[in-house]
Design an enzyme around this catalytic site. Structure first.
Site: not given
Length: 286
Positions: A236, A138
């Protein structure tokens, strides 16, 4: 219409059509259910249900979601012994489909490229039965710290967090992974029922910028997949421009020419009652 900014309303209608968008916005304005994912490294769904019942929390199974338990009524599950013992994570039912979609197996080398605090990383570790190598990357190192903490609680030992502090971190992984998960940054339109204020904070410029990011991430992180390996691109969001259109663009690009689309899932909140999601499984030629 149901409390959404006008520009977003127009965008939704344009991308999904009046009828689908109307239903979707209605569904996303309902309160989201609380869903747990059983940590199969430590327990089973049946045992977890019993443990929670002892602590006064009633849950039910959800058909089609093998590790999920849904709370019959809202409760603070983080205070339970079951949580402290790492028996479960709170994770929406739709989100629980992503790790499964990647078809991981114990012993593989898997990279979760936008791992964040690691909801899906932990699920992958459980599906891999703690065997093999699971690299969690990340750009935000502080999120990976949280992932380490959660992994300890979950008893997930095969996770190796790596902060992307330079392009070297990514380049080192080129051509080396059996499986790659790209849970891409997105508008978050599929999870509005969890973050009702988000729609007022969203700006049209942000959505344009995030699409650029998605395109770049797909082109770069896909290079980690080895020949014959597989990759999942997930968001999402419910907007085709962040989802299937990104995949199509990628497959038509130089970087995507050796990949093919195996399967995709478009999950609408209005159809499932859970978060809106998209996932595409891509395979690289041998």
């Amino acid at each position: 219409r149901e409390s959404v900014p006008d520009w977003l309303d127009e965008m939704g209608v344009k991308e999904l059509g009046e009828e689908v968008w109307e239903k979707e916005i209605h569904a996303l304005n309902q309160q989201a259910p609380v869903v747990l994912r059983t940590n199969t490294l430590k327990t089973t769904r049946e045992k977890l249900q019993q443990e929670l019942q002892k602590e006064g929390i009633e849950t039910e199974f959800i058909k089609g979601y093998p590790d999920a338990l849904q709370l019959k009524e809202r409760a603070n599950v983080f205070k339970t012994e079951a949580f402290k013992n790492g028996f479960f994570e709170v994770q929406d039912a739709s989100s629980q489909l992503v790790a499964e979609f990647l078809e991981v197996e114990p012993g593989m080398r898997v990279v979760d490229t936008c791992a964040g605090a690691g909801g899906k990383t932990l699920h992958l570790a459980a599906l891999m039965d703690n065997k093999g190598q699971l690299i969690a990357t990340d750009i935000y190192a502080n999120k990976l710290k949280e992932l380490k903490r959660r992994a300890r609680r979950a008893g997930a030992h095969n996770i190796e967090p790596r902060a992307i502090d330079s392009s070297k971190v990514v380049k080192k992984l080129y051509g080396s992974a059996d499986r790659v998960l790209i849970d891409a940054p997105c508008s978050g339109l599929g999870v509005l029922s969890r973050n009702p204020d988000a729609k007022w904070k969203l700006q049209p410029e942000f959505i344009e910028t995030i699409k650029q990011t998605q395109e770049e991430i797909l082109k770069t992180y896909s290079k980690m997949v080895k020949d014959g390996g597989k990759m999942v691109y997930a968001t999402c969001s419910v907007l085709p421009s962040e989802n299937q259109e990104q995949v199509e663009k990628f497959l038509n690009s130089e970087e995507g020419k050796n990949f093919s689309l195996k399967e995709e899932k478009k999950i609408l909140s209005s159809e499932t009652g859970y978060d809106g999601f998209y996932m595409a499984l891509l395979e690289k030629q041998k």
